[in-house]
Design an enzyme around this catalytic site. Sequence first.
Site, PDB file in Angstrom:
ATOM      1  N   ARG A   1     -27.654 -15.292  16.295  1.00 42.96           N
ATOM      2  CA  ARG A   1     -28.136 -14.564  17.471  1.00 42.96           C
ATOM      3  C   ARG A   1     -29.531 -15.048  17.876  1.00 42.96           C
ATOM      4  O   ARG A   1     -29.830 -15.189  19.070  1.00 42.96           O
ATOM      5  CB  ARG A   1     -28.142 -13.057  17.187  1.00 42.96           C
ATOM      6  CG  ARG A   1     -28.403 -12.221  18.421  1.00 42.96           C
ATOM      7  CD  ARG A   1     -28.201 -10.744  18.157  1.00 42.96           C
ATOM      8  NE  ARG A   1     -29.158 -10.227  17.190  1.00 42.96           N
ATOM      9  CZ  ARG A   1     -29.097  -9.007  16.657  1.00 42.96           C
ATOM     10  NH1 ARG A   1     -28.112  -8.187  16.992  1.00 42.96           N
ATOM     11  NH2 ARG A   1     -30.002  -8.612  15.795  1.00 42.96           N
TER      12      ARG A   1
ATOM     13  N   LYS B   1     -32.468 -10.992  22.146  1.00 39.01           N
ATOM     14  CA  LYS B   1     -33.487 -10.179  21.483  1.00 39.01           C
ATOM     15  C   LYS B   1     -34.840 -10.813  21.767  1.00 39.01           C
ATOM     16  O   LYS B   1     -35.319 -11.669  21.024  1.00 39.01           O
ATOM     17  CB  LYS B   1     -33.190 -10.107  19.976  1.00 39.01           C
ATOM     18  CG  LYS B   1     -33.636  -8.798  19.361  1.00 39.01           C
ATOM     19  CD  LYS B   1     -33.013  -8.568  18.008  1.00 39.01           C
ATOM     20  CE  LYS B   1     -33.607  -7.360  17.339  1.00 39.01           C
ATOM     21  NZ  LYS B   1     -33.110  -6.084  17.885  1.00 39.01           N
TER      22      LYS B   1
ATOM     23  N   GLU C   1     -27.337   1.115  26.713  1.00 41.21           N
ATOM     24  CA  GLU C   1     -27.854   1.352  25.356  1.00 41.21           C
ATOM     25  C   GLU C   1     -29.244   1.964  25.478  1.00 41.21           C
ATOM     26  O   GLU C   1     -29.760   2.159  26.569  1.00 41.21           O
ATOM     27  CB  GLU C   1     -27.875   0.055  24.550  1.00 41.21           C
ATOM     28  CG  GLU C   1     -28.826  -1.008  25.085  1.00 41.21           C
ATOM     29  CD  GLU C   1     -28.971  -2.210  24.151  1.00 41.21           C
ATOM     30  OE1 GLU C   1     -28.932  -2.014  22.922  1.00 41.21           O
ATOM     31  OE2 GLU C   1     -29.135  -3.336  24.655  1.00 41.21           O
TER      32      GLU C   1
HETATM   33  C1  LIG Z   1     -32.080  -5.169  17.740  1.00 41.02           C
HETATM   34  C2  LIG Z   1     -31.456  -4.341  18.794  1.00 41.02           C
HETATM   35  C3  LIG Z   1     -30.313  -3.556  18.556  1.00 41.02           C
HETATM   36  C4  LIG Z   1     -29.687  -3.419  17.202  1.00 41.02           C
HETATM   37  O1  LIG Z   1     -29.134  -4.604  16.721  1.00 41.02           O
HETATM   38  P1  LIG Z   1     -28.806  -4.782  15.172  1.00 41.02           P
HETATM   39  O2  LIG Z   1     -28.313  -6.166  15.061  1.00 41.02           O
HETATM   40  O3  LIG Z   1     -27.757  -3.791  14.820  1.00 41.02           O
HETATM   41  O4  LIG Z   1     -30.060  -4.544  14.437  1.00 41.02           O
HETATM   42  C5  LIG Z   1     -29.771  -2.874  19.628  1.00 41.02           C
HETATM   43  N1  LIG Z   1     -30.312  -2.938  20.864  1.00 41.02           N
HETATM   44  C6  LIG Z   1     -31.413  -3.670  21.129  1.00 41.02           C
HETATM   45  C7  LIG Z   1     -31.953  -3.695  22.502  1.00 41.02           C
HETATM   46  C8  LIG Z   1     -32.011  -4.405  20.110  1.00 41.02           C
HETATM   47  O5  LIG Z   1     -33.107  -5.119  20.376  1.00 41.02           O
END
Ligand SMILES: *Cc1c(COP(=O)(O)O)cnc(C)c1O
Length: 339
Positions: A82, A184, A220
Site C-alpha cells: 500500500r 495514505k 469513512e
Molecule cells: C490508515 C487508515 C485507515 C485504516 O487502515 P488500516 O490498514 O486498517 O490501519 C482507514 N482510513 C484512513 C483514512 C486511514 O488513513
Amino acid sequence: MHKQNIDWGNLGFSYIRTDKSYVSDYRNGSWDEGRLTPEHTITMSECACVLHYSQSVFEGLKAYTTEDGRIVTFRPDLNASRMAESAAWLEMPPFPEDRFVDAVTRVVRANESWVPPYGSGATLYIRPFMFGFNSVIGVKPADDYQFRILTTPVGPYFKGGAKPLTIKIADFDRAAPRGTGHIKAGLNYAMSLHAIVQAHNEGYNENLYPDSATRTKVEETGGANIIFIKGNKFITVGSPSILPSITRRSLEYVAEHYLGMEVEEREVLLEELPEFEEAGLCGTAAVISPVGKIVDHGREICFPSGMEQMGPKIQKLYDTLTGIQMGRIEAPEGWIHEI
Ligand SMILES: *Cc1c(COP(=O)(O)O)cnc(C)c1O
C-alpha cells in the site's frame, strides 16, 4: 528481555521516543542500504518539497507480544504494497516492498524493550513514512527522498477504550471522486484537522464523511473505515475514494471464514443507516471501536447495541481479530510475521 519501566496499562495514543528509528535516503535515483539511528530529529532545507507541497505518505502497523511471548506484526506485506501505491500516486519512488518488511523487523528488534507485554492492552505502534527532501520552489516532485520508520508504544486510540462513540456526518468533504482518498498521504489528514476540531468542540468523537459527489453515501471517518452489522451480514463500504484498510479487509475474511457471516462490500447509503444493528470504526489504531450513535445534522441514528458496550457481533469480530493478532487463535497462512 528487559522492559522499559512504563505503566503499560495507562498508555494513551501519543508519541514517546524509543531507542532507534530506521532511515534510508534516496539520492541520485536509488535508495541507500538503510540504517538504524538513535537520532530522532531531521535536518533539512527550509525549502524542502514536503514543507511546501506536502509530498509525503505514511503507513501504520503494530507489533504485538503474543500469549507465548513472541513478538509479531500483522500482515506487514500489505503495508509495504500500500505504501508503494501511495508513493507512486504522489510521484515518489516506492521503497522496495521486501526491504520494507525487513526494515520493520529490524526497527522492532532494536526497540524490543519498548514492545508492551502481553495482556497489557498496549502495543508498539510502527510508523513508516517518506517525504520529498530537497529544495523545490516551482511545483514539481522532489529528486531526493527520505524513508523512515519510527516506533512508539501506544494504548487505545479512543479514550475510554470500548465505550461506543458518537460521530457526526461531516460538514466537509474528505476526498474527491478522482482524488487521493485511497492513498495514505498526510494531505488527506491536513484537511481533516479543522473538521475534527470542530467535531470535538461540538462533543462528537469523529466525523463520518459522505461521498463528495452526491453526499448520499457513507465513506469513512478521518482515519478509520466504518463497518456495519445487519442480522448475519457484515457490511463494509465499497468506494474508490476510501483508504483500503487492512483491518477491514482482514475482518471481511474473519467474518466469512471464522464466524460464518455473510460479507457485503458495497455502496452504503446514508438513508440505510437506521437499518443497521451495530456499527464500528476499524483500523490499526482504532482496532474496532464501536459506534453507538451517528448524528446527521440534527437527525440522530441510535444503534440498538446502545451506548454502554460493543454489540455482540462486533465483539465477536473484535475478539477473533485480536485473538489472531495475539496468537490465541490460529491465523490464516501468511498473516503473522514473526520478529
Ligand atoms: C490508515 C487508515 C485507515 C485504516 O487502515 P488500516 O490498514 O486498517 O490501519 C482507514 N482510513 C484512513 C483514512 C486511514 O488513513
